[in-house]
Design an enzyme around this catalytic site. Structure first.
Site, PDB file in Angstrom:
ATOM      1  N   GLY A  61      -2.178  78.725 -82.044  1.00  0.00           N
ATOM      2  CA  GLY A  61      -3.232  79.159 -82.956  1.00  0.00           C
ATOM      3  C   GLY A  61      -2.675  79.292 -84.357  1.00  0.00           C
ATOM      4  N   GLU A 177       1.862  69.670 -75.124  1.00  0.00           N
ATOM      5  CA  GLU A 177       0.620  68.922 -74.883  1.00  0.00           C
ATOM      6  C   GLU A 177       0.450  67.712 -75.795  1.00  0.00           C
ATOM      7  OE1 GLU A 177       0.965  71.785 -76.347  1.00  0.00           O
ATOM      8  OE2 GLU A 177      -0.562  72.234 -77.844  1.00  0.00           O
ATOM      9  N   SER A 229     -30.757  57.061 -73.701  1.00  0.00           N
ATOM     10  CA  SER A 229     -30.583  56.396 -74.992  1.00  0.00           C
ATOM     11  C   SER A 229     -29.844  55.077 -74.843  1.00  0.00           C
ATOM     12  CB  SER A 229     -29.783  57.296 -75.929  1.00  0.00           C
ATOM     13  OG  SER A 229     -28.439  57.377 -75.491  1.00  0.00           O
ATOM     14  N   GLY A 230     -29.180  54.903 -73.694  1.00  0.00           N
ATOM     15  CA  GLY A 230     -28.326  53.730 -73.539  1.00  0.00           C
ATOM     16  C   GLY A 230     -26.892  54.047 -73.922  1.00  0.00           C
ATOM     17  N   GLY A 231     -26.655  55.237 -74.496  1.00  0.00           N
ATOM     18  CA  GLY A 231     -25.290  55.673 -74.797  1.00  0.00           C
ATOM     19  C   GLY A 231     -24.584  56.079 -73.510  1.00  0.00           C
ATOM     20  N   VAL A 232     -23.280  56.329 -73.621  1.00  0.00           N
ATOM     21  CA  VAL A 232     -22.482  56.596 -72.427  1.00  0.00           C
ATOM     22  C   VAL A 232     -22.977  57.845 -71.685  1.00  0.00           C
ATOM     23  CG1 VAL A 232     -20.154  57.057 -71.577  1.00  0.00           C
ATOM     24  CG2 VAL A 232     -20.475  55.614 -73.594  1.00  0.00           C
ATOM     25  N   SER A 234     -25.848  59.769 -71.658  1.00  0.00           N
ATOM     26  CA  SER A 234     -27.132  59.799 -70.942  1.00  0.00           C
ATOM     27  C   SER A 234     -27.137  58.755 -69.826  1.00  0.00           C
ATOM     28  CB  SER A 234     -28.314  59.614 -71.896  1.00  0.00           C
ATOM     29  OG  SER A 234     -28.316  58.341 -72.486  1.00  0.00           O
ATOM     30  N   SER A 235     -26.396  57.667 -70.003  1.00  0.00           N
ATOM     31  CA  SER A 235     -26.339  56.648 -68.946  1.00  0.00           C
ATOM     32  C   SER A 235     -25.655  57.192 -67.697  1.00  0.00           C
ATOM     33  CB  SER A 235     -25.576  55.405 -69.428  1.00  0.00           C
ATOM     34  OG  SER A 235     -26.257  54.817 -70.504  1.00  0.00           O
TER      35      SER A 235
END
Ligand code: XMP
Length: 530
Positions: A61, A177, A229-232, A234-235
């Site tokens: 942090g 990391e 939408s056709g985006g990753v 929502s698909s």
């Protein structure tokens, strides 16, 4: 704190002290096939005890432990008997609260260093005597709490790694990391597998099964609607819900007239024909384009498009509820609205010592609507990072062209046409965009960059075609690499590829006689031009 993973999973909790790398820690642990969750730094020991994690990681942090208002851990966490790994500021918290000493140096040690491993610490099992590490810290430990011993040092830092193996408390001054600590993964592995005894049970296969069960339990036999939408994101939600509840899911795909060429065909083919998902296609191009007439201001465009989307979506739902669709005439037949919310949207962000980020551009995603219809939300991928959503998509059988597609803004081509959006300008941009995409794909560059697209500038310049003088538009190429869209750099594409794209655009796209390349970084530029 809300946990969605079923209890059978191993789990690492990450307490977030505001580091820019907190999410990276979360992803690294998940890459080890162990479920991780990020929670606020002030989560109480009681809450954590109830969660029963196998281990706890304290993130870095920006604060100094002595600063006014510096985030402080609930010290009872150290006596829960759960292994703790403090990274950077997390180590300072550990030393400070357990009776050691921390000093504010006034300078930040920043950059690469070499770690000399000085004992047989389990953390460094199998790593040898020297390890390259990456530092970025201001405070330093000057005296260890009782029970602790040194595990490794660097030339500038006698307490670069410390441990109390009895109580299973570990601290690292450097960042395991980040990619600049090349063997950091092995250090985290040692902690997660050997010290916390986690099992590798976080896999996309098990996630999909659990998620399907959770969705079925949540929705029962009710119906769910999803704006596809056709985006990753929502698909993947569509494919997952279809697997979970089949025909109880209806997807609505809105053509706002601002899509790339043949986008509506791709979505209908993939989801309607291949997946046999119930899909309502709404062509609302005219409504959107009429509303956009005369509008040139970017935020105004976004507002018009966002508002219109909600109206079209609501109309579609009402339409689906009409009797000729075989259901009663009320729009509450869909009790649930599904959304592609991801884990980074869910993590409670904490601003320590900084200003909350200003809204530079308002982003209207397909999600977040429509409030007045009072849906209950189904968010089956809210536990996942973006790369995990992609893995889930592949496992669910979505094609690569959907799973690995580049981000595309909700307001579509409207924010890539500077000035007014007209049918003619849309035609020009769409044609140019198609060439950019096809050349990027053919040369294998499409999947190696974050975004690659054309922008239509409202600038006409003089050119010559045959014996004719032309006075035509200019296309700018915007091709960037980025991790998350927050910062970006322009991609050094091979000249031959740039030449091919440029030649094809000026020769094949009617109305364009000039192509320029955008070579600005974000910040201070943004990725989209509007
Ligand atoms: P900027 O232009 O802000 O873009 O550097 C960062 C990322 O966000 C996308 N973007 C949007 N996405 N609605 C969206 O859904 C929007 O209004 C919007 N504006 C920008 C952009 O494509 C990039 O990936």
């Amino acid at each position: 704190m809300k946990t969605q993973a079923p209890p059978k999973h191993s789990k690492i909790l990450i307490l977030d002290f505001g580091s820019q790398y907190t999410q990276v820690i979360g992803r690294r642990i998940r890459e080890l096939q162990v479920y991780s969750e990020i929670v606020r730094f002030d989560t109480s020991a009681d809450t954590i005890a109830r969660e029963q994690p196998n281990g706890i990681i304290l993130s870095g942090g920006p604060a100094s432990v002595y600063e006014n208002g510096a985030p402080q851990i609930d010290p009872k966490i150290f006596s829960l008997g759960i292994p703790v790994l403090g990274i950077c500021y997390g180590l300072m918290q550990m030393a400070h609260h357990l009776g050691g000493q921390v000093r504010y140096t006034g300078r930040r040690e920043y950059g690469a260093g070499t770690l000399d491993v000085t004992n047989e610490s389990q953390l460094f099992d199998g790593l040898g005597a020297q390890v390259d590490v990456w530092n970025s810290h201001g405070d330093e430990v000057t005296a260890l709490p009782s029970g602790f011993r040194v595990a490794a040092r660097t030339s500038g830092s006698p307490f670069a790694a410390v441990e109390d193996p009895q109580r299973r408390l570990y601290g690292l001054q450097f960042h395991p990391e980040v990619a600049h600590t090349p063997r950091g993964r092995e250090i985290l592995q040692n902690f997660v597998y050997h010290i916390c005894h986690c099992t590798m049970d976080w896999t996309m296969g098990s996630f999909i099964d659990d998620a399907c069960e959770r969705v079925r339990a949540q929705v029962g036999d009710n119906k769910v609607v999803l704006g596809l939408s056709g985006g990753v994101d929502s698909s993947v939600v569509a494919a997952l819900l279809h697997k979970a509840i089949g025909d109880q899911l209806t997807c609505i795909f809105v053509n706002n007239g601002l899509l790339r060429a043949r986008e509506e065909e791709v979505v209908q083919r993939v989801f309607g024909e291949n997946f046999h998902i119930k899909l309502k296609y709404v062509d609302a191009s005219e409504r959107f384009l009429n509303n956009l007439r005369g509008i040139v201001e970017p935020e105004e465009k976004r507002k018009v498009i966002g508002n219109e989307f909600i109206k079209v979506f609501e109309d579609a739902i009402v339409d689906l509820a009409k009797p000729d669709h075989g259901s009663p005439s009320n729009n509450h037949q869909f009790k649930f609205l599904a959304q592609g919310t991801l884990y980074p949207d869910v993590i409670e962000s904490i601003a320590i010592g900084g200003n909350p980020a200003h809204v530079i551009k308002s982003h209207h995603n397909v999600g977040g609507l429509p409030e007045k219809m009072h849906f209950e939300l189904v968010e089956p991928v809210r536990q996942l990072f973006k790369d995990e959503v992609r893995q889930a998509g592949l496992q669910l059988g979505l094609p690569k062209e959907i799973v690995y597609r580049q981000p595309f803004p909700g307001p579509g081509l409207a924010v890539r046409i500077l000035g007014e959006v007209t049918p003619e300008r849309l035609r020009i941009l769409r044609d140019a965009d198609t060439i950019v995409q096809s050349e990027m794909e053919a040369s294998d560059w499409y999947y190696r960059v974050w975004q690659s697209f054309a922008v239509l500038l409202p600038v006409q310049t003089v050119g010559v075609m045959g014996d004719q003088r032309t006075y035509d538009y200019t296309i700018a190429l915007r091709i960037v690499e980025s991790q998350d869209g927050m910062t970006a750099d322009w991609v050094r594409l091979p000249y031959e590829l740039l030449a091919r794209i440029s030649n094809r655009i000026v020769n094949e796209v009617k109305g364009v006689n000039r192509v320029v390349l955008d070579i600005s970084t974000k910040p201070p530029s943004t990725i989209e031009w509007e």
